[in-house]
Each structure stands twice: as structure tokens, then as C-alpha cells.
Design a protein around this motif. Structure first.
Motif, short mmCIF file in Angstrom:
data_model
loop_
_atom_site.label_atom_id
_atom_site.label_comp_id
_atom_site.label_asym_id
_atom_site.label_seq_id
_atom_site.Cartn_x
_atom_site.Cartn_y
_atom_site.Cartn_z
N LEU A 180 6.70 -7.40 -8.91
CA LEU A 180 6.29 -6.47 -7.87
C LEU A 180 5.33 -7.14 -6.90
CD1 LEU A 180 5.76 -3.18 -9.88
CD2 LEU A 180 7.73 -3.88 -8.54
N LEU B 299 4.01 -0.60 -3.43
CA LEU B 299 4.58 -1.64 -4.28
C LEU B 299 6.07 -1.74 -4.00
CD1 LEU B 299 2.85 -0.89 -7.70
CD2 LEU B 299 2.31 -2.70 -6.08
N THR B 300 6.58 -2.97 -3.97
CA THR B 300 8.01 -3.18 -3.75
C THR B 300 8.50 -4.30 -4.64
OG1 THR B 300 9.71 -3.66 -2.11
CG2 THR B 300 7.60 -4.76 -1.81
N ASN B 301 9.80 -4.28 -4.95
CA ASN B 301 10.39 -5.35 -5.74
C ASN B 301 11.13 -6.34 -4.85
OD1 ASN B 301 12.51 -3.72 -5.04
ND2 ASN B 301 13.53 -3.84 -7.03
#
Length: 82
Positions: free
Chosen positions: A62, A35-37
């Protein structure tokens, strides 16, 4: 796994040549999802509903990145024994 080996025996020494291929079927294994923002361009993915708020109150959306493995890994080697 696929292994091909050739042994050559000479007077006082021997030579071993091998090829080892792992993941020769090239099947994909699913692992933990990352998961990344950040968006695909590397910029923070800020929720538009909170974009006008102060920085401490902003929220991110996300994005999941699939994590699949299954790369073919060849190894070629020579072993000489005296």
C-alpha cells in the motif's frame, strides 16, 4: 474570509456587487490519508515476495497519498433587485 461589497441604490431598483474570497490565507489543512495499491504510474504494486504465487495469494504494497486542502476560492457576484 474576505468580503468586499458595494451597494448602488437607484430610483426603483438597487444593484449589489460583491467579491467573496474564502481561504484567503491559503493555509493547508490535513485530512484523512488515502491508501492505494497502485504505484505512481497506475500499475498494481505487487509485493515482490508474492509475485510468483497464484493471483489469489498475491499481496499488495500500500502507498499513502497525502490529502491537503486549502485552495483559495474566489466568488464574484451581482444582485439586482427591482
Amino acid at each position: 474570509m474576505f468580503v468586499l461589497t458595494r451597494n448602488i441604490f437607484l430610483n426603483k431598483w438597487s444593484l449589489n456587487i460583491y467579491v467573496d474570497i474564502k481561504m484567503c490565507w491559503a493555509s493547508k489543512f490535513r485530512s484523512r490519508i488515502f491508501l492505494t495499491n497502485l504505484d505512481v504510474d497506475g500499475n498494481p504494486n505487487i509485493d515482490p515476495a508474492t509475485a510468483a504465487l497464484p493471483y489469489e495469494q498475491q499481496k499488495y504494497i500500500l502507498r499513502s497519498i497525502p490529502n491537503e486542502s486549502g485552495t483559495i476560492v474566489p466568488t464574484i457576484g451581482i444582485i439586482a433587485e427591482f
